[in-house]
Scaffold this active site. Structure first.
Site, PDB file in Angstrom:
ATOM      1  CG  ASP A   1      -0.359   0.082   2.510  1.00 50.90           C
ATOM      2  OD1 ASP A   1       0.286   1.106   2.779  1.00 50.90           O
ATOM      3  OD2 ASP A   1      -0.502  -0.873   3.306  1.00 50.90           O
TER       4      ASP A   1
HETATM    5  N1  URA Z   1       0.252  -5.372   4.813  1.00 50.64           N
HETATM    6  C1  URA Z   1      -0.082  -4.067   4.821  1.00 50.64           C
HETATM    7  O1  URA Z   1      -0.739  -3.588   5.736  1.00 50.64           O
HETATM    8  N2  URA Z   1       0.323  -3.330   3.790  1.00 50.64           N
HETATM    9  C2  URA Z   1       1.053  -3.803   2.767  1.00 50.64           C
HETATM   10  O2  URA Z   1       1.393  -3.072   1.857  1.00 50.64           O
HETATM   11  C3  URA Z   1       1.379  -5.161   2.782  1.00 50.64           C
HETATM   12  C4  URA Z   1       0.966  -5.930   3.826  1.00 50.64           C
END
Ligand code: URA
Length: 257
Positions: A119
């Site tokens: 993310d």
């Molecule tokens: N978990 C998360 O919260 N974000 C990511 O990008 C990957 C795993």
């Protein structure tokens, strides 16, 4: 009309000049392992120009048009990068997205994409490639790789929180699988957890951490299957080593290259 040729090793198909062996060209284009590409040829699924080639060892030149199951085979080289994605960079290929994109941080003019996502707020190891078959395999549940994250959280981490993360927590999609969790640094102000999971639910680690009552400050992915982030600086990328690529292909159930 299409003819089938079963020429011996080293012979060229009509209009086919000296160059690269057909099964190698297919493998480089991501059609499968060398052995799988030989099988594709034997099965009569590969054409050079108008000719179906079933022999092994046929050489093709740079101007020969190669088709697999009627589709043109791309002649671009396969590239595989590890990128240290910084915060604020997104894993999209949409050119109209105004935010900085991970794919733009990788030094290639080939059309590449990220394998899986981090993310926007999460930093760390991202695999960027144009290798479709490998990417598909790594996205298949059977070949999902372990991913390890370092999570910096506010305050101390209780035994209950650690046990909760290890057991799995209930998210909207259901229970998360048990995770490997260790306390890398435990302090009164901040602590750092090392969390290894195999699933890839949306923002999973963030939601797991919130679920056990911890406040996340920073999240970084440090490994993906056999790949390690190491000391790669934020925003930098590097090509996978031959050993890493072999290990990754093996982990994805692809052998023979
Ligand atoms: N978990 C998360 O919260 N974000 C990511 O990008 C990957 C795993």
């Amino acid at each position: 009309m299409t003819r089938t040729t079963s020429r011996p090793e080293g012979a060229a198909a009509s209009g086919v000049g000296a160059g690269v062996r057909l099964h190698k060209l297919l493998a480089r284009a991501g059609a499968g392992s060398l052995r799988e590409c030989e099988r594709l040829i034997r099965e009569g699924r590969v054409r050079v120009g108008a000719q179906v080639v079933t022999a092994m060892g046929v050489l093709v030149g740079p101007d020969d048009e190669v088709r697999l199951d009627g589709q043109p085979v791309r002649r671009e080289p396969l590239v595989h990068f590890v990128l240290h994605k910084p915060r604020g960079v997104v894993c999209t290929n949409l050119a109209q997205d105004p935010r900085p994109r991970a794919v733009d941080l990788v030094p290639t003019r080939l059309r590449v994409y990220t394998v899986g996502r981090l993310d926007s707020d999460t930093e760390g190891l991202l695999l960027v490639t144009n290798d479709g078959p490998l990417s598909q395999r790594l996205s298949h549940p059977r070949y999902k790789q372990e991913k390890t994250y370092l999570a910096k959280v506010s305050g101390a981490v209780s035994r209950e929180a650690l046990d909760g993360l290890r057991r799995g927590v209930r998210l909207a999609e259901g229970m998360t699988l048990p995770a490997r969790v260790s306390l890398k640094h435990g302090g009164r102000q901040v602590s750092t957890l090392r969390i290894t999971i195999r699933e890839g639910m949306n923002r999973q680690v963030r939601r797991m951490i919130a679920h056990v009552g911890l406040k996340l400050r920073r999240l970084r992915r440090v490994s993906l299957g056999p790949l390690r982030l190491g000391s790669l600086p934020r925003g930098a990328s590097r090509r996978l080593t031959r050993g890493e690529l072999t290990a990754l292909r093996k982990a994805a159930g692809i052998s023979g290259r």
